[in-house]
Design a protein around this motif. Structure first.
Motif, PDB file in Angstrom:
ATOM      1  N   ALA A   1      -8.152  30.131 -22.310  1.00 59.96           N
ATOM      2  CA  ALA A   1      -7.502  29.254 -21.335  1.00 59.96           C
ATOM      3  C   ALA A   1      -8.332  27.996 -21.083  1.00 59.96           C
ATOM      4  O   ALA A   1      -7.776  26.904 -20.911  1.00 59.96           O
ATOM      5  N   LEU A   2      -9.652  28.153 -21.082  1.00 66.93           N
ATOM      6  CA  LEU A   2     -10.528  26.989 -20.870  1.00 66.93           C
ATOM      7  C   LEU A   2     -10.374  25.982 -22.005  1.00 66.93           C
ATOM      8  O   LEU A   2     -10.314  24.763 -21.768  1.00 66.93           O
ATOM      9  N   LEU A   3     -10.309  26.464 -23.241  1.00 69.20           N
ATOM     10  CA  LEU A   3     -10.086  25.573 -24.384  1.00 69.20           C
ATOM     11  C   LEU A   3      -8.759  24.840 -24.238  1.00 69.20           C
ATOM     12  O   LEU A   3      -8.670  23.626 -24.473  1.00 69.20           O
TER      13      LEU A   3
ATOM     14  N   ARG B   1      -3.099  20.075 -23.082  1.00 69.59           N
ATOM     15  CA  ARG B   1      -1.938  20.539 -23.843  1.00 69.59           C
ATOM     16  C   ARG B   1      -1.898  22.054 -23.798  1.00 69.59           C
ATOM     17  O   ARG B   1      -2.877  22.700 -23.442  1.00 69.59           O
ATOM     18  N   ASP B   2      -0.771  22.614 -24.175  1.00 65.56           N
ATOM     19  CA  ASP B   2      -0.642  24.069 -24.194  1.00 65.56           C
ATOM     20  C   ASP B   2      -1.087  24.601 -25.555  1.00 65.56           C
ATOM     21  O   ASP B   2      -0.327  25.259 -26.275  1.00 65.56           O
ATOM     22  N   TYR B   3      -2.322  24.269 -25.904  1.00 65.02           N
ATOM     23  CA  TYR B   3      -2.869  24.673 -27.211  1.00 65.02           C
ATOM     24  C   TYR B   3      -4.379  24.886 -27.088  1.00 65.02           C
ATOM     25  O   TYR B   3      -5.080  23.966 -26.688  1.00 65.02           O
ATOM     26  N   PRO B   4      -4.860  26.102 -27.346  1.00 60.66           N
ATOM     27  CA  PRO B   4      -4.085  27.261 -27.788  1.00 60.66           C
ATOM     28  C   PRO B   4      -3.239  27.851 -26.663  1.00 60.66           C
ATOM     29  O   PRO B   4      -3.628  27.800 -25.497  1.00 60.66           O
TER      30      PRO B   4
ATOM     31  N   TYR C   1      -1.826  33.864 -28.048  1.00 63.01           N
ATOM     32  CA  TYR C   1      -3.119  34.434 -28.440  1.00 63.01           C
ATOM     33  C   TYR C   1      -3.188  35.903 -28.031  1.00 63.01           C
ATOM     34  O   TYR C   1      -3.670  36.754 -28.798  1.00 63.01           O
ATOM     35  N   ALA C   2      -2.708  36.215 -26.835  1.00 65.81           N
ATOM     36  CA  ALA C   2      -2.692  37.608 -26.387  1.00 65.81           C
ATOM     37  C   ALA C   2      -1.841  38.469 -27.318  1.00 65.81           C
ATOM     38  O   ALA C   2      -2.221  39.603 -27.659  1.00 65.81           O
ATOM     39  N   GLU C   3      -0.695  37.936 -27.739  1.00 65.64           N
ATOM     40  CA  GLU C   3       0.158  38.701 -28.655  1.00 65.64           C
ATOM     41  C   GLU C   3      -0.552  38.991 -29.970  1.00 65.64           C
ATOM     42  O   GLU C   3      -0.424  40.097 -30.530  1.00 65.64           O
TER      43      GLU C   3
END
Length: 242
Positions: free
Chosen positions: A12-14, A20-23, A28-30
């Motif tokens: 989430a920090l990245l 942006r919503d990336y990652p 990622y959890a999936e």
């Protein structure tokens, strides 16, 4: 077997660092769930500098789709945090005594001061149908006090073990954790562990019997940059399942 719960705060920090919503945290959890992890953890701090309250809601919905994957929400039990837990109903809520401006969690609860509050919070979590866990130092008096609060589990704060392991003289520190875990278990508490555990030090730590769960995020994210996330997850799972 010890469950591996992956903390997604650094992912989430990245994401937050670029606006942006990336990652994408949910995607990622999936991927992690597909790799076989046993749980997902987030620690939504008050300033939302990494995992957000919306992340918590989204991940709660995701984990409900996977009955074998537990969702653990960590955090300081403010009124807002407890309302979020009530709304999302994770499998587990880990209460952490961190101040809003704290860089990272660096101590367990002092139950000489907070026992009555923790007792009330444990009852509140029970009313939500959420298992409770308490972030705590490997201290005999604190563990005895925790057993009187109605908390279901403790999470041993493992930074001092990680530091001792890195210095190469960790046996006495490991013994302290072993004795703490045994005391907690004898008093009817489940035992989790987390903070600065990594691929190097986890195997020795898990010579302590019956650690139910480890929550790992910072080290796992860094190791994934070096070795690749699929390899790192499989190595952690092999340690936890051995």
């Amino acid at each position: 077997m010890t469950a591996l719960s992956v903390n997604l705060n650094k992912i989430a920090l990245l994401r937050n660092s670029r606006g942006r919503d990336y990652p994408n945290v949910l995607a990622y959890a999936e991927k992690l769930i597909a790799m076989g992890v046993d749980g997902i953890t987030v620690h939504p701090r008050q300033d939302e500098r990494h995992a957000t309250r919306q992340d918590t809601r989204d991940l709660s919905e995701l984990c409900r789709q996977y009955p074998d994957v537990e969702f653990n929400v960590e955090g300081y039990p403010s009124v807002e945090f407890m309302a979020l837990v009530a709304a999302t109903k994770p499998d587990q809520c880990t209460l952490v005594p961190d101040a809003p401006d704290q860089l990272t969690s660096d101590h367990g609860w002092d139950l000489a001061e907070h026992a009555d509050w923790i007792t009330a919070l444990a009852a509140e979590l029970k009313s939500f149908g959420v298992r409770s866990s308490l972030f705590i130092d490997p201290d005999e008096q604190q563990i005895k006090a925790a057993s009187q609060t109605g908390i279901d589990r403790i999470e041993l704060y493992t930074e001092s073990y990680a530091n001792a392991y890195a210095e190469g003289d960790y046996q006495s520190t490991l013994m302290q954790y072993k004795q703490s875990a045994e005391l907690a278990q004898a008093l009817g508490l489940g035992v989790n562990a987390g903070h600065d555990l990594d691929l190097d030090n986890l195997t020795q730590f898990l010579t302590i019997p019956d650690i139910l769960e480890v929550s790992i995020g910072h080290a796992l994210t860094i190791e994934s940059l070096e070795f690749g996330v699929a390899d790192v997850i499989q190595r952690y799972l092999a340690i936890c399942r051995s």
